[in-house]
Design a protein around this motif. Structure first.
Motif, PDB file in Angstrom:
ATOM      1  N   GLU A 166       0.672  -1.130  -0.510  1.00 48.12           N
ATOM      2  CA  GLU A 166       0.312  -0.215  -0.186  1.00 48.12           C
ATOM      3  C   GLU A 166       0.593   1.211  -0.289  1.00 48.12           C
ATOM      4  N   GLU A 167       2.056   0.939  -0.428  1.00 53.76           N
ATOM      5  CA  GLU A 167       3.034   2.378  -0.799  1.00 53.76           C
ATOM      6  C   GLU A 167       2.341   3.646  -1.989  1.00 53.76           C
ATOM      7  N   TYR A 168       1.549   3.001  -2.398  1.00 52.74           N
ATOM      8  CA  TYR A 168       1.553   3.713  -3.566  1.00 52.74           C
ATOM      9  C   TYR A 168      -0.039   4.470  -2.898  1.00 52.74           C
ATOM     10  N   ILE A 169      -0.990   4.023  -1.440  1.00 50.63           N
ATOM     11  CA  ILE A 169      -2.018   4.619  -1.141  1.00 50.63           C
ATOM     12  C   ILE A 169      -0.789   6.457  -0.176  1.00 50.63           C
ATOM     13  N   PHE A 170       0.056   5.304   0.655  1.00 49.74           N
ATOM     14  CA  PHE A 170       1.550   6.074   1.835  1.00 49.74           C
ATOM     15  C   PHE A 170       1.426   7.300   0.844  1.00 49.74           C
ATOM     16  N   MET A 171       1.515   7.323  -0.077  1.00 51.57           N
ATOM     17  CA  MET A 171       2.211   8.416  -1.135  1.00 51.57           C
ATOM     18  C   MET A 171       1.095   9.117  -1.686  1.00 51.57           C
ATOM     19  N   GLY A 172       0.123   8.927  -1.826  1.00 51.16           N
ATOM     20  CA  GLY A 172      -1.760   9.709  -2.098  1.00 51.16           C
ATOM     21  C   GLY A 172      -1.438  10.095  -0.969  1.00 51.16           C
ATOM     22  N   MET A 173      -1.005  10.053  -0.092  1.00 46.43           N
ATOM     23  CA  MET A 173      -1.258  11.009   1.450  1.00 46.43           C
ATOM     24  C   MET A 173      -0.412  11.865   1.482  1.00 46.43           C
ATOM     25  N   ALA A 174       0.619  12.436   0.579  1.00 45.86           N
ATOM     26  CA  ALA A 174       1.297  12.862   0.710  1.00 45.86           C
ATOM     27  C   ALA A 174       1.369  14.705   0.551  1.00 45.86           C
ATOM     28  N   ALA A 175       0.007  14.265  -0.120  1.00 45.43           N
ATOM     29  CA  ALA A 175      -0.550  15.686  -1.147  1.00 45.43           C
ATOM     30  C   ALA A 175      -0.794  16.312   0.100  1.00 45.43           C
ATOM     31  N   TYR A 176      -2.064  15.474   1.089  1.00 44.80           N
ATOM     32  CA  TYR A 176      -3.021  16.910   1.949  1.00 44.80           C
ATOM     33  C   TYR A 176      -2.086  16.493   3.194  1.00 44.80           C
ATOM     34  N   GLY A 177      -0.448  16.551   3.108  1.00 47.42           N
ATOM     35  CA  GLY A 177       0.071  16.866   4.767  1.00 47.42           C
ATOM     36  C   GLY A 177       0.889  17.705   4.203  1.00 47.42           C
ATOM     37  N   ASP A 178       1.974  18.318   5.661  1.00 46.33           N
ATOM     38  CA  ASP A 178       1.822  19.032   5.756  1.00 46.33           C
ATOM     39  C   ASP A 178       3.557  18.820   6.458  1.00 46.33           C
ATOM     40  N   ALA A 179       4.491  18.836   4.725  1.00 38.01           N
ATOM     41  CA  ALA A 179       5.856  18.017   4.420  1.00 38.01           C
ATOM     42  C   ALA A 179       6.927  18.885   6.245  1.00 38.01           C
ATOM     43  N   ASN A 180       6.686  20.444   6.454  1.00 31.43           N
ATOM     44  CA  ASN A 180       7.918  20.410   7.366  1.00 31.43           C
ATOM     45  C   ASN A 180       7.494  19.809   8.673  1.00 31.43           C
ATOM     46  N   LYS A 181       6.062  19.629   8.992  1.00 30.95           N
ATOM     47  CA  LYS A 181       6.445  19.260  10.572  1.00 30.95           C
ATOM     48  C   LYS A 181       7.184  18.079  10.867  1.00 30.95           C
ATOM     49  N   TYR A 182       7.728  17.105   9.580  1.00 26.34           N
ATOM     50  CA  TYR A 182       7.975  15.953  10.569  1.00 26.34           C
ATOM     51  C   TYR A 182       9.415  16.066   9.768  1.00 26.34           C
ATOM     52  N   TYR A 183       9.865  16.887   9.069  1.00 29.96           N
ATOM     53  CA  TYR A 183      10.924  17.077   7.462  1.00 29.96           C
ATOM     54  C   TYR A 183      12.238  16.190   9.014  1.00 29.96           C
ATOM     55  N   ASN A 184      12.655  17.099   9.006  1.00 28.84           N
ATOM     56  CA  ASN A 184      13.951  16.946  10.185  1.00 28.84           C
ATOM     57  C   ASN A 184      13.762  15.799  10.544  1.00 28.84           C
ATOM     58  N   LYS A 185      12.545  15.597  11.164  1.00 28.64           N
ATOM     59  CA  LYS A 185      13.069  13.969  12.158  1.00 28.64           C
ATOM     60  C   LYS A 185      12.764  12.442  10.959  1.00 28.64           C
ATOM     61  N   VAL A 186      11.983  12.992  10.009  1.00 22.71           N
ATOM     62  CA  VAL A 186      11.848  12.219   9.193  1.00 22.71           C
ATOM     63  C   VAL A 186      13.435  11.631   8.898  1.00 22.71           C
ATOM     64  N   ARG A 187      14.142  12.590   7.948  1.00 24.12           N
ATOM     65  CA  ARG A 187      15.709  13.494   7.496  1.00 24.12           C
ATOM     66  C   ARG A 187      16.417  12.498   8.196  1.00 24.12           C
ATOM     67  N   ASP A 188      15.960  12.169   9.628  1.00 25.68           N
ATOM     68  CA  ASP A 188      17.812  12.061  10.952  1.00 25.68           C
ATOM     69  C   ASP A 188      16.757   9.868  10.379  1.00 25.68           C
ATOM     70  N   TYR A 189      16.232   9.826   9.719  1.00 27.65           N
ATOM     71  CA  TYR A 189      16.688   8.114   9.654  1.00 27.65           C
ATOM     72  C   TYR A 189      17.188   8.217   8.482  1.00 27.65           C
ATOM     73  N   PHE A 190      16.903   8.677   7.562  1.00 25.47           N
ATOM     74  CA  PHE A 190      17.625   8.422   6.179  1.00 25.47           C
ATOM     75  C   PHE A 190      18.753  10.438   5.923  1.00 25.47           C
ATOM     76  N   PRO A 191      19.564   9.575   6.838  1.00 22.26           N
ATOM     77  CA  PRO A 191      20.821  11.430   5.605  1.00 22.26           C
ATOM     78  C   PRO A 191      21.205  10.866   4.881  1.00 22.26           C
ATOM     79  N   GLU A 192      21.511   9.818   4.248  1.00 18.23           N
ATOM     80  CA  GLU A 192      22.484   9.908   3.053  1.00 18.23           C
ATOM     81  C   GLU A 192      21.899   8.807   2.309  1.00 18.23           C
ATOM     82  N   HIS A 193      22.362   9.095   1.181  1.00 16.81           N
ATOM     83  CA  HIS A 193      21.697   7.908   0.106  1.00 16.81           C
ATOM     84  C   HIS A 193      22.415   6.304   0.732  1.00 16.81           C
ATOM     85  N   ASN A 194      23.945   6.294   0.919  1.00 15.72           N
ATOM     86  CA  ASN A 194      24.126   4.382   1.802  1.00 15.72           C
ATOM     87  C   ASN A 194      24.059   5.214   3.342  1.00 15.72           C
ATOM     88  N   LYS A 195      23.296   5.431   4.175  1.00 14.88           N
ATOM     89  CA  LYS A 195      23.274   5.222   5.360  1.00 14.88           C
ATOM     90  C   LYS A 195      21.598   5.593   6.180  1.00 14.88           C
TER      91      LYS A 195
END
Ligand SMILES: [Fe+2]
Length: 472
Positions: A166-195
């Protein structure tokens, strides 16, 4: 040389049959077994494939012993031992090589970079290859547990959706959200393409309580971080290979919002319409053939036969605004492209709710448009064709076709020309002549969470159960 390609033991089992570089059959196991994302093939799909020709060789999309070793040493979900249906010698190819072959050998390119991003193969999760002539060579690899696909799937699971489905549903949900609210927190899970922060196969366990609005904000942040890392990876792929034409494969190539950005980096892009594991039965067959195969059409599955009912579709659209159609061969790939489709009037703002009710889907879910290719750039901000609904682009006239525009003003467009599908092209041409709008809503003929309808029995059952006619 007649090659039966097989993919099974994880999500999306499939079978393909090629003869001397021509694709005779390619289909999904789930459409025959009615088990969504079926792990294994079944007698019905094998019999359907073999009705076209009896194979002389079998190609399998993974190295089972290598996968087995990873499951033992590192863990992860899935089986490793395929059930080969016919007693013929089997040639096994690595998971990412099968993806690369599925993409490169169906492309029109002779000199291209091939990028494969998915959750996991045997060990590889992200690979870069070069395709030159008939040869495909590995240039870069990144291994489990660092994974673009597992990152996306883990957050899909965090918000209560099914990972690997259901990744395609999750992708569709993105348009309804505020990306900035959790951006830093999510980025810390995937800080570089190989980390990455940890092994996403184990799920995300340190997030805490997630409210309903959080789910949309998380989806927006995850999409933003994914796009950032993807663009870094793609730029690296271009730099280390020097190639300007891209073949993109693996489950990540289904992210239509991010795919559009690829056109900013590369001169040309090919994504085989079935880029996930279900496309790898064709990839394994192509890998054994070892040369380009002729890609003519995605209509490669079960054949219902029949003439495309152009006039009936138009009559019903004018009368009811929504129509179901099942005709000819089923699409190979996750998108209904006209042969197992619900078509509807995109001008009516209420039609989205009506079709979501028919399909029993969440009401926020968007629908995609199909547009006459020659008018695509008047209605959508695009200077490339999108015959397989692989790119989300800005809609230029959203007030005229509100039911196929997402919350963020984009649409996942299917362009259509006469060669690709004369019947659907005929429907769009007539619709355009009658309404002045060269666009229809096009969505898959299925109920939420169930496979697309496949055969005559499915059509009879649907008509009885839902009292909704299907034109065929
Ligand atoms: Fe894969």
């Amino acid at each position: 040389m007649i090659i039966l390609g097989i993919n099974e033991t994880s999500h999306d089992a499939s079978v393909s049959l090629i003869k001397d570089g021509q694709i005779l059959f390619a289909g999904h196991a789930e459409r025959y077994s009615k088990q969504k994302n079926d792990w294994y093939n079944n007698d019905k799909i094998i019999i359907d494939a073999l009705s076209y020709a009896i194979p002389t060789h079998i190609a399998y999309y993974e190295k089972p012993q290598l996968k087995r070793s990873r499951l033992i040493l590192k863990g992860g979900a899935g089986d490793w031992k395929p059930k080969i249906p016919i007693s013929l010698p089997v040639k096994y190819f690595k998971h990412h090589y099968s993806h690369a072959a599925a993409g490169y050998y169906t492309s029109s390119f002779n000199d291209a970079v091939i990028v494969v991003l998915d959750s996991i193969g045997e060990y590889n999760t992200s690979t870069i290859w070069v395709g030159e002539g008939n040869k495909i060579k590995l240039k870069y690899k990144q291994n489990y547990p660092v994974s673009f696909g597992l990152f996306y799937s883990a957050f899909t699971q965090l918000v209560g959706l099914k990972p690997n489905e259901e990744e395609y549903i999750f992708m569709g949900m993105a348009a309804y959200g505020d990306a900035n609210k959790y951006y830093n927190k999510v980025r810390d899970y995937f800080p570089e393409h190989n980390k990455q922060k940890y092994n996403f196969h184990k799920g995300i366990t340190d997030w805490g309580w997630v409210t309903e609005q959080d789910k949309f904000d998380i989806a927006a942040a995850v999409q933003k971080v994914y796009e950032l890392r993807l663009m870094e990876f793609m730029k690296m792929a271009r730099t280390i290979t020097g190639k300007t034409e891209l073949v993109f494969m693996g489950g990540c190539a289904l992210n239509c919002s991010a795919n559009t950005m690829l056109w900013d980096i590369f001169d040309d892009v090919w994504i085989m319409p079935n880029p996930g594991d279900a496309g790898s039965s064709l990839g394994a067959a192509a890998a054994l053939y070892g040369k380009h195969i002729e890609w003519k059409t995605p209509y490669l599955g079960h054949n219902l036969g029949g003439e495309y009912p152009i006039n009936e579709i138009i009559t019903n659209l004018i009368r009811d605004k929504v129509v179901a159609v099942a005709s000819g061969r089923a699409e190979y790939g996750p998108r209904a492209l006209g042969n197992r489709s619900i078509l509807a009037d995109p001008r009516d703002p209420d039609i989205k709710d009506k079709v979501n009710l028919i399909k029993q889907r969440e009401m926020f879910r968007p629908f995609a448009p199909v547009v006459l290719e020659e008018y695509a750039d008047k209605w959508f901000d695009m200077d490339f064709d999108s015959p397989y609904m692989q790119y989300a682009v800005k809609c230029l006239q959203p007030e005229k076709i509100p039911s196929v525009v997402h919350k963020d003003g984009t649409s996942r467009v299917q362009t259509i020309n006469k060669n690709q599908h004369p019947g659907l092209y005929g429907v769009l041409s007539n619709w355009h002549a009658l309404t002045g709008v060269p666009v229809l809503l096009n969505t898959s003929l299925n109920i939420k969470g169930q496979p697309l309808l496949n055969d005559k029995l499915d059509i009879e059952k649907w008509q009885k159960q839902y009292n909704f006619p299907i034109l065929s």
